[in-house]
Write a protein that holds these residues in place. Structure first.
Motif, PDB file in Angstrom:
ATOM      1  N   ARG A 133      -5.206  -8.131  -3.690  1.00  0.00           N
ATOM      2  CA  ARG A 133      -5.460  -8.341  -2.256  1.00  0.00           C
ATOM      3  C   ARG A 133      -6.270  -9.622  -2.010  1.00  0.00           C
ATOM      4  O   ARG A 133      -6.121 -10.275  -0.977  1.00  0.00           O
ATOM      5  CB  ARG A 133      -6.224  -7.136  -1.689  1.00  0.00           C
ATOM      6  CG  ARG A 133      -5.405  -5.855  -1.610  1.00  0.00           C
ATOM      7  CD  ARG A 133      -4.281  -5.989  -0.616  1.00  0.00           C
ATOM      8  NE  ARG A 133      -3.705  -4.703  -0.239  1.00  0.00           N
ATOM      9  CZ  ARG A 133      -2.645  -4.557   0.546  1.00  0.00           C
ATOM     10  NH1 ARG A 133      -2.037  -5.648   1.024  1.00  0.00           N
ATOM     11  NH2 ARG A 133      -2.173  -3.378   0.842  1.00  0.00           N
ATOM     12  N   SER A 183       0.829  -1.203   0.000  1.00  0.00           N
ATOM     13  CA  SER A 183       0.000   0.000   0.000  1.00  0.00           C
ATOM     14  C   SER A 183       0.866   1.256   0.000  1.00  0.00           C
ATOM     15  O   SER A 183       0.544   2.234  -0.689  1.00  0.00           O
ATOM     16  CB  SER A 183      -0.938  -0.009   1.206  1.00  0.00           C
ATOM     17  OG  SER A 183      -0.231  -0.117   2.411  1.00  0.00           O
ATOM     18  N   SER A 221      -2.547   4.980 -13.068  1.00  0.00           N
ATOM     19  CA  SER A 221      -2.397   4.469 -11.707  1.00  0.00           C
ATOM     20  C   SER A 221      -3.649   4.558 -10.848  1.00  0.00           C
ATOM     21  O   SER A 221      -3.598   4.180  -9.676  1.00  0.00           O
ATOM     22  CB  SER A 221      -1.283   5.256 -10.990  1.00  0.00           C
ATOM     23  OG  SER A 221      -1.588   6.637 -11.001  1.00  0.00           O
ATOM     24  N   THR A 222      -4.779   5.040 -11.363  1.00  0.00           N
ATOM     25  CA  THR A 222      -5.918   5.213 -10.451  1.00  0.00           C
ATOM     26  C   THR A 222      -7.104   4.327 -10.835  1.00  0.00           C
ATOM     27  O   THR A 222      -7.156   3.173 -10.453  1.00  0.00           O
ATOM     28  CB  THR A 222      -6.347   6.697 -10.387  1.00  0.00           C
ATOM     29  OG1 THR A 222      -6.503   7.203 -11.718  1.00  0.00           O
ATOM     30  CG2 THR A 222      -5.306   7.525  -9.687  1.00  0.00           C
ATOM     31  N   ALA A 251      -7.806  -0.045 -10.167  1.00  0.00           N
ATOM     32  CA  ALA A 251      -8.454  -0.359  -8.889  1.00  0.00           C
ATOM     33  C   ALA A 251      -8.916  -1.815  -8.854  1.00  0.00           C
ATOM     34  O   ALA A 251      -8.783  -2.496  -7.830  1.00  0.00           O
ATOM     35  CB  ALA A 251      -9.635   0.586  -8.654  1.00  0.00           C
ATOM     36  N   PHE A 282       2.357   1.618  -3.669  1.00  0.00           N
ATOM     37  CA  PHE A 282       1.340   2.034  -4.642  1.00  0.00           C
ATOM     38  C   PHE A 282       0.915   3.478  -4.392  1.00  0.00           C
ATOM     39  O   PHE A 282       0.741   4.272  -5.326  1.00  0.00           O
ATOM     40  CB  PHE A 282       0.143   1.086  -4.546  1.00  0.00           C
ATOM     41  CG  PHE A 282      -0.779   1.163  -5.738  1.00  0.00           C
ATOM     42  CD1 PHE A 282      -0.401   1.791  -6.919  1.00  0.00           C
ATOM     43  CD2 PHE A 282      -2.038   0.595  -5.678  1.00  0.00           C
ATOM     44  CE1 PHE A 282      -1.242   1.849  -8.012  1.00  0.00           C
ATOM     45  CE2 PHE A 282      -2.901   0.644  -6.767  1.00  0.00           C
ATOM     46  CZ  PHE A 282      -2.494   1.281  -7.936  1.00  0.00           C
ATOM     47  N   LEU A 283       0.747   3.829  -3.115  1.00  0.00           N
ATOM     48  CA  LEU A 283       0.364   5.193  -2.765  1.00  0.00           C
ATOM     49  C   LEU A 283       1.444   6.192  -3.181  1.00  0.00           C
ATOM     50  O   LEU A 283       1.144   7.289  -3.666  1.00  0.00           O
ATOM     51  CB  LEU A 283       0.116   5.276  -1.256  1.00  0.00           C
ATOM     52  CG  LEU A 283      -0.821   6.372  -0.744  1.00  0.00           C
ATOM     53  CD1 LEU A 283      -2.150   6.324  -1.455  1.00  0.00           C
ATOM     54  CD2 LEU A 283      -1.015   6.224   0.754  1.00  0.00           C
ATOM     55  N   MET A 291      -8.641   7.287  -4.476  1.00  0.00           N
ATOM     56  CA  MET A 291      -7.741   6.166  -4.742  1.00  0.00           C
ATOM     57  C   MET A 291      -6.941   5.800  -3.495  1.00  0.00           C
ATOM     58  O   MET A 291      -6.687   4.622  -3.221  1.00  0.00           O
ATOM     59  CB  MET A 291      -6.803   6.517  -5.903  1.00  0.00           C
ATOM     60  CG  MET A 291      -6.011   5.334  -6.427  1.00  0.00           C
ATOM     61  SD  MET A 291      -7.104   4.104  -7.179  1.00  0.00           S
ATOM     62  CE  MET A 291      -5.997   2.709  -7.307  1.00  0.00           C
ATOM     63  N   ILE A 315      -6.710   2.152  -1.627  1.00  0.00           N
ATOM     64  CA  ILE A 315      -5.440   1.432  -1.465  1.00  0.00           C
ATOM     65  C   ILE A 315      -5.247   0.964  -0.030  1.00  0.00           C
ATOM     66  O   ILE A 315      -4.797  -0.167   0.220  1.00  0.00           O
ATOM     67  CB  ILE A 315      -4.268   2.332  -1.919  1.00  0.00           C
ATOM     68  CG1 ILE A 315      -4.313   2.531  -3.436  1.00  0.00           C
ATOM     69  CG2 ILE A 315      -2.929   1.728  -1.521  1.00  0.00           C
ATOM     70  CD1 ILE A 315      -3.347   3.586  -3.925  1.00  0.00           C
ATOM     71  N   TYR A 323      -5.894  -4.094  -8.398  1.00  0.00           N
ATOM     72  CA  TYR A 323      -5.379  -4.023  -7.023  1.00  0.00           C
ATOM     73  C   TYR A 323      -6.277  -4.797  -6.057  1.00  0.00           C
ATOM     74  O   TYR A 323      -5.783  -5.484  -5.150  1.00  0.00           O
ATOM     75  CB  TYR A 323      -5.272  -2.558  -6.601  1.00  0.00           C
ATOM     76  CG  TYR A 323      -4.707  -2.369  -5.221  1.00  0.00           C
ATOM     77  CD1 TYR A 323      -3.347  -2.525  -4.970  1.00  0.00           C
ATOM     78  CD2 TYR A 323      -5.532  -2.029  -4.148  1.00  0.00           C
ATOM     79  CE1 TYR A 323      -2.830  -2.361  -3.702  1.00  0.00           C
ATOM     80  CE2 TYR A 323      -5.029  -1.859  -2.884  1.00  0.00           C
ATOM     81  CZ  TYR A 323      -3.674  -2.030  -2.657  1.00  0.00           C
ATOM     82  OH  TYR A 323      -3.164  -1.870  -1.396  1.00  0.00           O
TER      83      TYR A 323
END
Length: 577
Positions: free
Chosen positions: A236, A60, A224-225, A229, A63-64, A102, A106, A232
């Motif tokens: 997880r 996280s 990236s947003t 999603a 990615f952030l 976003m 994350i 991502y």
């Protein structure tokens, strides 16, 4: 104007500092093996606690950090690109709201708190797509909102299924989920939500349509947003997908998506839509390798792709801005002589997208292809992987020919140059990421080197199909610019391939229109029909009449008393008889 300059500069500075802090914390977590789990209880309902939860681990944080870095470059870039817009302050706030949504997505390992980011992305993306207020933007925004709404409903249903587990922190349940009875339903709903957000078949039509948004938004959304999603979320959830049948369905659909997007990009003439279709193809790559069980490899490609795709969109925006808002690549050409810096950055991003050795895309894409070829996949998936890799280089070389190296097709009164340093500076920073980002990420995420031993044919297959695809893409388009339009001879095949397999039609008039007509019929017959007659309006009519009768009874009328006395006498008389 002074406030405007300070607005995008202060936003960029804040996001850059946040990016550096998050990347530093990510390195700390990787080195020490740390992760933080923070939880606030909001309320307790039937022994189930509704909580606000944050997960802060290396993934996280990393990615952030990437999201904040790319967002800072996009905001700085927007200071020049959107300078002529009357509502530029609103645009800046919307982009910051997008980044905040976003960030919530994350760092949320909880199904309820993840809705803050998930629905926030859907809402802000709709507002940004309809930013240029015209009919085309309104249609594209509605298609985007309705497609993503399917995923929102899937998340809500997954929350309902999760309520039987005693909590909504899915990180605690994904490892043991394959043993539970409802695991197949949860996995199906999560895969459905990820497919809508990451635009996999049959929900692919909204992603090229979302190009109606301003180009800086496209650079942020497609790197990236929003579109990442879904990937991502599945990263997880990856432990729960390993034994799920939904994984096999998603593998086939994602492989078809990357092939369909690569094929469609070779027939497209809109510059932004070509890059959007390349994003769709790369999302298919991420989803397919995730289905094979390599979640960290999918995350690696997600970050590497974010760097060069944001750079590619910024270069496209600079080109569009310079040629007076034309987006048709046939109206460009020869830009390498007039915009050398933009052309250099665009070529760099294109080469990284193709997987050229030692650029960002090579480290992730080459490893993905080799790992996929070693996996137990069937012949269909293998052929789709090889064809999609060749088509990627094919449409990239086609794009280079039409925009950068071909003949100059613009008018005589155009002044094209790389004058705006506000637009070129972020491109230079992202170029460094496109060169060194892949190697740096591979050292961080995979510190232990692995030797992938394959036969010579398989080892050189990715390079071979890339060279063949590039040669076909450049040579065929050089010969296509002639008095004979060869695509007319194969008109049906060209229309089918260039229209994303009729998916935009099926997503609008084909399916959505039928559902909207069904909803209109239900509204007429149900909401405004029988339900009104026997529901609200009917009850209102009965109560009104009843209250009228009660009012008459309570008016102390002599006639009423005489009438009631007469009725009483008649009743007694007949009872005595």
């Amino acid at each position: 104007m002074i406030w405007l300059v300070s607005m995008y500069l202060s936003s960029m500075l804040f996001l850059v500092l946040g990016s550096v802090l998050n990347l530093g914390l990510s390195l700390l977590c990787l080195e020490k093996g740390l992760s933080w789990f923070i939880e606030w209880e909001i309320m307790s309902l039937n022994s189930s606690s509704i909580v606000m939860t944050l997960i802060l681990d290396w993934m996280s944080f990393m990615f952030l950090g990437f999201v904040m870095f790319i967002s800072s470059m996009v905001l700085f870039y927007s200071g020049s690109y959107m300078s002529g817009d009357m509502n530029v302050n609103r645009f800046m706030y919307l982009v910051l709201a997008f980044v905040l949504s976003m960030a919530f997505l994350i760092i949320s390992p909880n199904m309820i708190s993840i809705l803050l980011g998930w629905d926030g992305l859907g809402l802000v993306s709709y507002v940004l797509v309809i930013y240029y207020q015209n009919e085309k933007s309104a249609n594209a925004g509605m298609l985007t909102a309705l497609s993503n709404r399917i995923g929102d409903v899937a998340i809500l249903l997954a929350i309902a299924v999760f309520s039987g587990s005693g909590g909504w922190n899915f990180l605690f349940y994904v490892d043991n989920m394959p043993k539970s009875d409802s695991s197949w339903l949860v996995c199906f709903l999560i895969v459905l939500a990820a497919m809508t957000k990451s635009a996999q078949i049959p929900f692919s039509a909204w992603l090229p349509a979302a190009m109606a948004a301003p180009t800086p938004v496209s650079a942020l959304v497609h790197s990236s947003t929003l579109v990442t999603a879904g990937v991502y979320l599945l990263i997880r959830f990856s432990p729960a997908l390993e034994s799920s049948n939904s994984r096999l369905m998603l593998l086939l659909l994602s492989s078809l998506t990357m092939f369909m997007a690569g094929l469609g990009a070779n027939f497209e003439y809109d510059l932004k839509k070509i890059i959007a279709l390349s994003t769709l193809s790369q999302l298919g790559v991420m989803m397919s390798i995730l289905c094979l069980g390599y979640s960290q490899l999918a995350f690696f490609h997600l970050l590497a792709h974010a760097l060069f795709k944001a750079l590619l969109f910024m270069c496209a925006g600079s080109v569009i801005h310079s040629v007076k808002d034309y987006q048709d690549i046939r109206m460009m050409g020869g830009l390498v002589y007039h915009m050398p810096l933009t052309s250099m950055c665009m070529n760099l991003a294109n080469l990284a997208l193709c997987g050229t050795p030692f650029l960002a895309g090579f480290y992730s894409k080459d490893m993905i292809l080799e790992v996929a070829f070693m996996s137990p996949i069937n012949l269909v998936i293998f052929i789709l992987y090889a064809l999609a890799t060749g088509l990627t280089v094919c449409y990239t070389m086609r794009l280079v020919y039409y925009t950068l190296s071909g003949s100059f097709n613009l008018g005589n009164l155009y002044s094209i140059s790389d004058e705006s340093s506000i637009m070129t500076s972020p491109m230079i920073f992202l170029s460094v990421g496109a060169i060194a980002g892949g190697a740096s990420l591979s050292w961080l995420i995979f510190p232990c080197p692995y030797m992938i031993c394959m036969s010579f044919m398989f080892k050189t297959l990715a390079l071979s199909v890339s060279v063949i695809g590039g040669a076909i893409g450049y040579v065929l388009n050089m010969s296509a610019v002639s008095y004979e339009l060869n695509s007319i001879k194969l008109y049906n095949e060209t229309v089918f391939s260039g229209s994303m397999w009729f998916m935009p039609y099926l997503s609008t008039r084909g399916v959505s229109e039928k559902f909207l007509m069904l909803g209109e019929l239900y509204q007429k017959v149900g909401d405004n029909g029988w339900s009104e007659y026997y529901g609200g309006q009917g009850l209102y009519f009965v109560l009104t009449k009843s209250s009228g009768y009660l009012q008459v009874l309570q008016d102390n009328s002599m006639k009423l008393y005489m009438l009631s006395f007469l009725l009483w006498v008649i009743v007694i008389f007949f009872s005595m008889i």
